[in-house]
Design an enzyme around this catalytic site. Sequence first.
Site, PDB file in Angstrom:
ATOM      1  N   ALA A 393       0.842  -1.209   0.000  1.00 55.10           N
ATOM      2  CA  ALA A 393       0.000   0.000   0.000  1.00 55.10           C
ATOM      3  C   ALA A 393       0.868   1.247   0.000  1.00 55.10           C
ATOM      4  CB  ALA A 393      -0.923   0.000   1.223  1.00 55.10           C
ATOM      5  N   CYS A 394       0.577   2.142  -0.911  1.00 53.90           N
ATOM      6  CA  CYS A 394       1.256   3.434  -0.927  1.00 53.90           C
ATOM      7  C   CYS A 394       0.211   4.527  -1.090  1.00 53.90           C
ATOM      8  CB  CYS A 394       2.315   3.505  -2.027  1.00 53.90           C
ATOM      9  SG  CYS A 394       1.674   3.584  -3.703  1.00 53.90           S
ATOM     10  N   ASP A 395       0.663   5.739  -1.234  1.00 58.80           N
ATOM     11  CA  ASP A 395      -0.244   6.879  -1.277  1.00 58.80           C
ATOM     12  C   ASP A 395      -1.246   6.762  -2.414  1.00 58.80           C
ATOM     13  OD1 ASP A 395      -1.077   9.411  -0.290  1.00 58.80           O
ATOM     14  OD2 ASP A 395      -0.100  10.361  -1.988  1.00 58.80           O
ATOM     15  N   ILE A 426      -3.585   3.290   0.023  1.00 60.05           N
ATOM     16  CA  ILE A 426      -3.924   3.096   1.440  1.00 60.05           C
ATOM     17  C   ILE A 426      -5.416   3.339   1.673  1.00 60.05           C
ATOM     18  CG2 ILE A 426      -3.642   4.125   3.735  1.00 60.05           C
ATOM     19  CD1 ILE A 426      -0.702   4.398   3.194  1.00 60.05           C
TER      20      ILE A 426
END
Length: 604
Positions: A393-395, A426
Amino acid sequence: MDAQSKPAKKGIKSAMQSFGTKLSGMVLPNIGAFIAWGLITAIFLKDGWYPNAELAKLIDPMKTYLLPLLIAYSGGAAIASHRGGVVGAIATMGVIVGTTVPMFIGAMIMGPLGGWCIKKWDDAVQPKIKSGFEMLVNNFSAGIIGMLLAIIGFFLMGPIISAFTTIMAAGVNWMINHSLLWLANIFIEPAKILFLNNAINQGILTPLGIQQAAGAAGKSILFLLEPDPGPGLGVLLAFALFGKGAAKGSAPSAIIIHFFGGIHEIYFPYILMKPALFLSVIAGGVTGTTLFSILNVGLKSSPSPGSIISLLLMSPKDPMNYLGLIIGVTGATIVSFLISSVILKRDKSIDTDALEASTAKMNAMKAEAKGQDVASAKAIMNDVKGVDHIIFACDAGMGSSAMGASILRDKVKKAGLDLSVTNTAISNLQDKPGLLVVTQEELADRAKKQTPNAMHVAVSNFLNSPKYDEIIASLKTEAVSGGNDDDDAAAAAAAPAAVAVPEDTNDSLDFDAVKEIVFMHHDQNVGSATMAQATFRSELHKLGKEITVENLAVGEVKDDASVMIVASKETARRIKLQFANVQVYVVDGLLNATNYDKLISKLH
């Protein structure tokens, strides 16, 4: 005071990232539509590559209706699923029809507002609906709430948002006309490193840029403020020439990923490693924007990802624009490189990578001496118990997280594990059982809030983390143990004896079955294993013995009796926890050549 201020600052930073993610989360899922609109504009407009008056009719409806409605739907759906998206889109039609400017900012307000209104309605009313009337109430409530919001948008929100957008656009135009747009980079470049890059670009600059590009100029410089790859490229080039340790070794590959792949997050850890480099990217960004302004450079639409290829594809059909684009990126790169070079050359610190590796090794040896290694392995097994899905998960849920997922997916496959490895933003995480979330350290708090019941691993760099091998080792340990936790307490107490390595352990090995010798390494500590492999292979070659000798990570080792792992006594204990079938040949030290005479004599 300091202790209290740190959590406060962390909370503010997390809140800013969360707000930015919500903004960019409405645009990024629809970035393909923005690119399609940009390409149609660049190709079929009157001064495009292949002018076509009929196909050019697509441009205004897409800009006026399609793109804002997609943004609104995404914003509403993020709050209240499909119903929220529908109500958000209906509400946005009010501000679209009630104004004469593109309503991207209006969509970012009305979309989530529509989702929030229908969610509050459903929470209050749905538990009280009589059986059989659910569909009737749900459909009419969505229609009525959407209609009311559209009316409010038409008469009230439309004019307000239109005035606000006009003021913002006028402010940007004033900065451009007075050659002050470069001031924005003083804030943009540091904010990017704090993972607000998508929020800035997709949430603020893209809506304003599209409105500007819809005018007579047909392009906007705002599409270049954040995606310019020059500042990051300059930093990476400096590390490739003047860096130390792993940072220097990884910089060349990072350059390719950043400049051609458009994954800007790749250079963030390099700057966080040496905060003085913030000056480099700020100066590079200011230089690039100044050159773009002087040379009147702009793009038709937002480039995504921010690679040089995307920038060139989004450029209008104008040789001078192409030339100015290249000059601006080059100028930003040179300035960033020069400042970074000075900073790195003046850095007299020792190789921090080697220091961290030595510290980690020392701590491991201390733990081993105190008998803590088995307990540590047991803790890891508990951490990954029941995992059936790994999510990076990233921005934005794109770029770096996709590459990190690809790296771990390959390790999972080589380890023979049947697990799903995917990536997402996320904001799209769902708290499900059996979920392991891997995210960057800067974003770990937000990920934990989104999925409090999931297992979490935070890494400093998606593209090169030693924790991937730890994850694989833990998963393989559980697979070997069969996930049985019936007598965990007794097993934990008995574990040290179960994995003890007797002095004569090598005498009980089946040397006739060996077809492959493995020297196992850690992702960032491959030196000793590589040297040992070379020494051993050389001795085998001298004696004319043909056996495969490999240097592998733990996740790449096949769990089979035909595989023999050469390991120290300390490492052998861990290997026996993680593998059921491999054979382990215990040595005093990997770099002690005398260890291998007896082993070689027994191999056929």
